[in-house]
Design an enzyme around this catalytic site. Sequence first.
Site, short mmCIF file in Angstrom:
data_model
loop_
_atom_site.label_atom_id
_atom_site.label_comp_id
_atom_site.label_asym_id
_atom_site.label_seq_id
_atom_site.Cartn_x
_atom_site.Cartn_y
_atom_site.Cartn_z
N ASP A 85 0.98 -1.20 -0.07
CA ASP A 85 0.02 0.01 -0.04
C ASP A 85 0.99 1.36 0.02
OD1 ASP A 85 -2.86 1.19 0.70
OD2 ASP A 85 -1.69 2.21 1.97
N ASN A 93 -1.80 13.47 -3.14
CA ASN A 93 -2.91 13.88 -3.96
C ASN A 93 -3.33 15.34 -3.59
OD1 ASN A 93 -3.54 11.75 -5.62
ND2 ASN A 93 -4.75 10.89 -4.10
N ASP A 102 -1.60 9.56 -9.68
CA ASP A 102 -1.20 8.79 -10.55
C ASP A 102 0.11 8.35 -11.08
OD1 ASP A 102 -4.17 8.38 -10.81
OD2 ASP A 102 -4.35 9.65 -12.58
N ASP A 128 -4.36 2.36 -4.39
CA ASP A 128 -3.27 2.43 -4.24
C ASP A 128 -2.67 1.33 -3.79
OD1 ASP A 128 -4.08 2.75 -1.83
OD2 ASP A 128 -2.97 4.54 -1.21
#
Length: 205
Positions: A85, A93, A102, A128
């Site tokens: 993870d 973000n 991304d 993710d």
Amino acid sequence: MPALGIPEAELTPKVRAATQALLQEMDGLRSELERSRAHVARLEKLADEDALVPVANRRAFVRELSRMVSFARRYGTRLSVLYFDIDNMKHVNDTFGHAAGDAAIAHVASILIDSVRGSDIVGRLGGDEFGVILANATKKTAHAKAEQLVRTVAARPVGAGGRSFAVRVTYGAHSLEAGDDAPAMIEKADRAMYTRKGRDQAPLS
């Protein structure tokens, strides 16, 4: 070679023309079949591949893990799963933008692909989250490989939009046990990852 095994001398002009037309039609059908097979292969790849990065999607990952569990049970081989993870994705973000998020996902996927053997399988299991199937890998081998991947990700910054930033990943590992199927292996590796994340994760600076 005589057309359809018929000696050339026995072919009348009409038969010769009909035979030639038939051969051309057969060639056309053969070409169409090859194109159809290639199209089906492309569709199958699209159905199995993640939409963002060139790794298996969750459905394909679970299917391949199920196949490898059956193989391991039949032949008595080892099998392990890693669950990764990306840490602090909300921070990435919010700070750098979703395009950078991304880019971070693609960056981690690229490292995983480049760092495992051809017999291993990398998949994206969630936004993710990634999984790696390690064929013929003991628990000790799986943890050593996971630690290596964690260090590699941390050492290589992500570049996006003219900026560079670091990402880290947390992992969980699980090796095949009696009674495990593919979903159970993934769930146990996932739980191990969250246990480790709660213990080890520190905020990004």
